[in-house]
Design a protein around this motif. Structure first.
Motif, PDB file in Angstrom:
ATOM      1  N   THR A  53      41.294  13.510 -34.787  1.00 31.92           N
ATOM      2  CA  THR A  53      40.260  14.586 -35.012  1.00 31.92           C
ATOM      3  C   THR A  53      41.137  15.777 -33.854  1.00 31.92           C
ATOM      4  N   SER A  57      43.219  19.496 -34.894  1.00 30.75           N
ATOM      5  CA  SER A  57      42.811  20.978 -34.379  1.00 30.75           C
ATOM      6  C   SER A  57      44.127  21.563 -33.777  1.00 30.75           C
ATOM      7  N   VAL A 216      34.385  12.212 -31.922  1.00 32.79           N
ATOM      8  CA  VAL A 216      34.417  13.269 -32.760  1.00 32.79           C
ATOM      9  C   VAL A 216      33.919  14.550 -32.503  1.00 32.79           C
ATOM     10  N   ILE A 220      36.315  17.882 -31.216  1.00 32.82           N
ATOM     11  CA  ILE A 220      36.551  19.254 -31.973  1.00 32.82           C
ATOM     12  C   ILE A 220      35.910  20.443 -30.960  1.00 32.82           C
TER      13      ILE A 220
END
Length: 261
Positions: A53, A57, A216, A220
């Motif tokens: 995750t 990004s 997660v 994020i």
């Protein structure tokens, strides 16, 4: 509580590229009464999801060096299998004690880096190793990956702190690119180690799934704020936290040993 642990794990991973094992293993062993081997296996399972995750990004921001990362990941996979095999042969008390020591050392390294001045940080070891030729960089990346993989499999660390230190100190990576590349490598290494632990039945999928869901979310949100954070302040705080958790784990082992005797 498991989801909260996951959010914290994802946040730490996204902000400094550190493996969630530093948080998950102590909490699972101290509060959920999970065995050290299952705790490490579960933490690696969460590491895979959290790291994927976060690395995605960072990839979108251009903060991943795919070339160096792939070479490091290549041998880290091999090393992780050796580490996972050796860990399964170690007693729970010995593994807990050694893991606590690793946490203290990792915390000290982060704390020390947080107090470094610009003059100190401008003199990376990598400059003296003189990786000018491409084959030298490849060999260095392969050796670093092997060492990181062994530590990952042995302690379930996913190599996060070790990868970050290797990239910034030995290979002179800028911090943000080091974090992004570290999380990508960590995802691959942790996956290899996870397979090793899963084959021995040392993963709690129920608790791990709840922690992963939180990771997660934390990953994020944390990734969005990572570029605006003051790295040195964060390194000091997390370094102190790691050292404290390491001392606690080592102390628990000592207390249990004294009570037994």
């Amino acid at each position: 509580m498991a989801v909260v642990v996951g959010v914290l794990t994802g946040s730490i991973t996204s902000l400094i590229g550190a493996s969630g094992v530093m948080i998950i293993v102590p909490i699972l062993t101290m509060f959920f009464h999970v065995s050290i081997h299952n705790a490490i296996g579960t933490s690696l399972f969460v590491d895979v999801i959290a790291s994927l995750t976060v690395s995605y990004s960072y990839f979108k921001k251009g903060n991943i060096d795919l070339k160096s990362g792939i070479w490091i990941a290549l041998t880290s996979i091999i090393g992780a299998q050796f580490g996972a095999s050796w860990a399964n042969k170690m007693g729970a008390a010995n593994l807990s004690a050694v893991f606590g020591i690793v946490m203290i050392l990792a915390g000290f390294s982060l704390l020390r880096k947080g107090f470094q001045t610009e003059d100190d940080s401008s003199k990376p070891i990598g400059r003296f190793l003189n990786f000018n030729k491409e084959y030298q960089k490849i060999i260095a990346a392969l050796l670093i990956g092997l060492g990181i993989g062994i530590l990952s499999g042995l302690f379930g660390a996913g190599g996060g702190v070790m990868i970050l230190l290797a990239l910034t100190v030995l290979m002179s990576f800028p911090l943000h690119k080091a974090i992004g590349t570290s999380t990508m490598i960590m995802a691959i290494t942790a996956l290899s180690s996870t397979i090793g632990y899963a084959s021995r039945g040392n993963i709690d999928l129920v608790i791990g799934s709840f922690i992963a869901a939180g990771a997660v979310i934390g990953g994020i949100v944390g990734s969005k704020f990572a570029n605006n954070m003051i790295e040195k302040t964060l390194q000091k705080v997390v370094g102190i936290f790691f050292m404290a958790m390491g001392v606690i784990m080592a102390a628990i082992v000592i207390i249990k040993s004294v009570n037994i005797h």
